[in-house]
Design an enzyme around this catalytic site. Structure first.
Site, PDB file in Angstrom:
ATOM      1  N   GLY A   1     -12.353   2.451  -1.678  1.00 15.59           N
ATOM      2  CA  GLY A   1     -10.996   1.917  -1.804  1.00 15.59           C
ATOM      3  C   GLY A   1     -10.906   0.742  -2.757  1.00 15.59           C
TER       4      GLY A   1
ATOM      5  N   GLU B   1       0.829  -1.215   0.000  1.00 11.42           N
ATOM      6  CA  GLU B   1       0.000   0.000   0.000  1.00 11.42           C
ATOM      7  C   GLU B   1       0.853   1.250   0.000  1.00 11.42           C
ATOM      8  OE1 GLU B   1      -3.046  -0.108  -1.234  1.00 11.42           O
ATOM      9  OE2 GLU B   1      -3.534  -1.556   0.323  1.00 11.42           O
TER      10      GLU B   1
ATOM     11  N   ASP C   1      -3.889   0.833  -9.886  1.00 11.25           N
ATOM     12  CA  ASP C   1      -5.304   0.545 -10.152  1.00 11.25           C
ATOM     13  C   ASP C   1      -5.559   0.337 -11.643  1.00 11.25           C
ATOM     14  OD1 ASP C   1      -5.204   1.249  -7.532  1.00 11.25           O
ATOM     15  OD2 ASP C   1      -6.236   3.164  -7.770  1.00 11.25           O
TER      16      ASP C   1
HETATM   17  C1  GLA Z   1      -4.909   4.629  -4.636  1.00  8.33           C
HETATM   18  C2  GLA Z   1      -4.012   5.000  -5.810  1.00  8.33           C
HETATM   19  C3  GLA Z   1      -2.985   3.908  -6.074  1.00  8.33           C
HETATM   20  C4  GLA Z   1      -2.239   3.532  -4.799  1.00  8.33           C
HETATM   21  C5  GLA Z   1      -3.208   3.286  -3.640  1.00  8.33           C
HETATM   22  C6  GLA Z   1      -2.502   3.070  -2.322  1.00  8.33           C
HETATM   23  O1  GLA Z   1      -5.694   3.532  -4.970  1.00  8.33           O
HETATM   24  O2  GLA Z   1      -4.794   5.219  -6.981  1.00  8.33           O
HETATM   25  O3  GLA Z   1      -2.113   4.325  -7.101  1.00  8.33           O
HETATM   26  O4  GLA Z   1      -1.293   4.496  -4.467  1.00  8.33           O
HETATM   27  O5  GLA Z   1      -4.129   4.353  -3.483  1.00  8.33           O
HETATM   28  O6  GLA Z   1      -1.741   1.930  -2.344  1.00  8.33           O
END
Ligand code: GLA
Length: 456
Positions: free
Chosen positions: A143, A48, A190
């Protein structure tokens, strides 16, 4: 040879959902869609807040996704309607450069990010007009990356509507970059998993160059997602960008302390590469060089021998200009520690020792503690939920995604899934009427889903 997103038969989409999208389309635009674009959300199993520091992460796509029905129009506009009427309709001109107003983010700006990414990639001055119906079943602000799934869908749809062709890797990179138009300096996890996912497998995602490697999860355990019901919208707050900036400053401070020319260095991983050090060495270096007390701007400028103006323009983002204090020690320590945990997690999955489920669970628990204590990206409700998940039979549980709300992911032995869900329901959801009302879409088992595709 990098492959392109697949083109599949629309008949494989859940028929009830397809029907609703088709009907909405006909009602709105008076014809049938020409094609569909679909991109999944994701759950990050471990790793993360390290993608934007250059480190590998380990997510899997979830079965929930964003589905968009599209046909081209001659009105030189992008018309958007959402099957969820809480999101208002929008019509945007596409006969010039797509404009995105960061100050006032709206749901469809994520769609425009994907469109703009393709426009820029091919330098298309007049994009094909598109009439679109958007339908999503990824819980928003939780999330699970609903916004990036929308960006990816839009990138894919715009590519197809303008008769262009791109590999999944190229699309992922374009969409990661273009999502930053909303102002959040995201890392790329993501969008990468949304395009590169394959059904049945989690992926180790490495950056620069971007690639995805299968990670076979051990038999005998499943991943359960639970939403703490606190909404987190990255674009509406500066939490996320503050962390990105803290890591950038920590990079400069560590590079400076080790006498590296820090000009081109912006990511913590680059310092490790330059020093040819191990991740364990980097954790020790953080302890040696950075103090745990927050740094003021003045102190940072003095150490780096830069002016306050350079500090603001070269290191801060638009929405972090007023931040006064920066916790560099804690953030860098989390990043190097978490990067090491990702590699250990992958190693355990690859070698498959008998006790792998417990080992993976331990790594997830360490990850949560580090996110909570060092990175400070959890919140009391998420911490409470993670505790409850562990007491209810999970071997590991942690926040997933950006944090400050949203979901936890728990690793649960397959034979305990039912009792686990029952216990979490009783302890976390039922005592609170708001949570109880959301429970149906907030607590579910997730298997690795497939990546983005076009459906004809
Ligand atoms: C969001 C961002 C990702 C990553 C996560 C944390 O989802 O879009 O790029 O940094 O937070 O791991």
């Amino acid at each position: 040879m990098p492959s392109n997103p697949p083109k599949l038969q629309a008949a494989v989409i859940n028929s009830k959902r397809l029907q609703i999208v088709k009907e909405t389309f006909e009602l709105k635009y008076g014809g049938l869609p020409l094609f569909y674009a679909c991109a999944p959300g994701r759950v990050n199993l471990i790793g993360e807040h390290i993608d934007y520091c250059g480190y590998s992460v380990l997510p899997m796509a979830i079965e929930q996704n964003i589905l968009v029905a599209i046909s081209m129009n001659k009105s030189e506009t992008i018309q958007l309607t959402n099957t969820n009427t809480a999101y208002e309709d929008a019509t945007v001109s596409c006969s010039g450069d797509i404009a995105i107003d960061r100050a006032n983010p709206k749901w469809f700006y994520y769609f425009l990010c994907g469109v703009k990414g393709i426009q820029e990639k091919f330098g298309i001055p007049h994009l094909a007009g598109m009439s679109c119906v958007v339908d999503g079943n990824v819980p928003p602000s939780s999330g699970l990356s609903s916004s990036s799934a929308l960006v990816c869908c839009a990138g894919l749809a715009t590519m197809e509507a303008n008769k262009k062709s791109l590999s999944k890797v190229a699309l992922a990179e374009i969409c990661a970059k273009s999502e930053r138009y909303v102002g959040t300096e995201g890392g790329g996890m993501d969008q990468s998993i949304s395009f590169l996912a394959e059904k049945g497998s989690a992926k180790l995602i490495e950056f620069e160059p971007l690639r995805a490697t299968d990670v076979q999860l051990p038999d005998g355990a499943v991943f359960v997602i639970s939403n703490c019901c606190v909404q987190m919208n990255k674009a509406a707050s500066s939490h996320y960008n503050i962390r990105v900036v803290e890591c950038r400053i920590a990079t400069k401070m560590l590079a400076h302390a080790r006498g590296l020319r820090s000009n081109g260095l912006l990511k913590l991983a680059q310092v490790q590469t330059e020093l040819r050090a191990s991740l364990e060495d980097m954790v020790s270096l953080v302890d040696e060089v950075l103090h745990p007390e927050p740094y003021s701007r003045e102190e940072i400028c003095k150490v780096l021998a830069i002016t306050s103006e350079q500090f603001s323009s070269e290191l801060l983002s638009a929405n972090t200009q007023d931040v006064k204090h920066f916790k560099l020690h804690q953030r860098a320590k989390h990043v190097y520690g978490e990067a090491a945990r990702v590699l250990r997690f992958k190693g355990v999955c690859d070698s498959g020792p008998a006790e792998s489920i417990q080992l993976l669970g331990d790594l997830m628990n360490q990850s949560h503690a580090s996110c909570r204590d060092l990175y400070e990206c959890s919140c009391p409700e998420l911490d409470q939920l993670v505790e409850i998940c562990l007491k209810s039979g999970a071997v590991g549980s942690r926040l997933t995604g950006a944090g400050w709300g949203g979901c936890a992911v728990s690793m649960v032995p397959s034979d305990k899934v039912q009792s686990f869900q029952r216990a979490v329901r009783e302890a976390y959801y039922l005592p609170d009427s708001c949570r109880a009302a959301m429970e149906k879409h907030s607590l579910f088992v997730s298997k690795p889903g497939g990546g983005a595709a076009i459906y004809l």
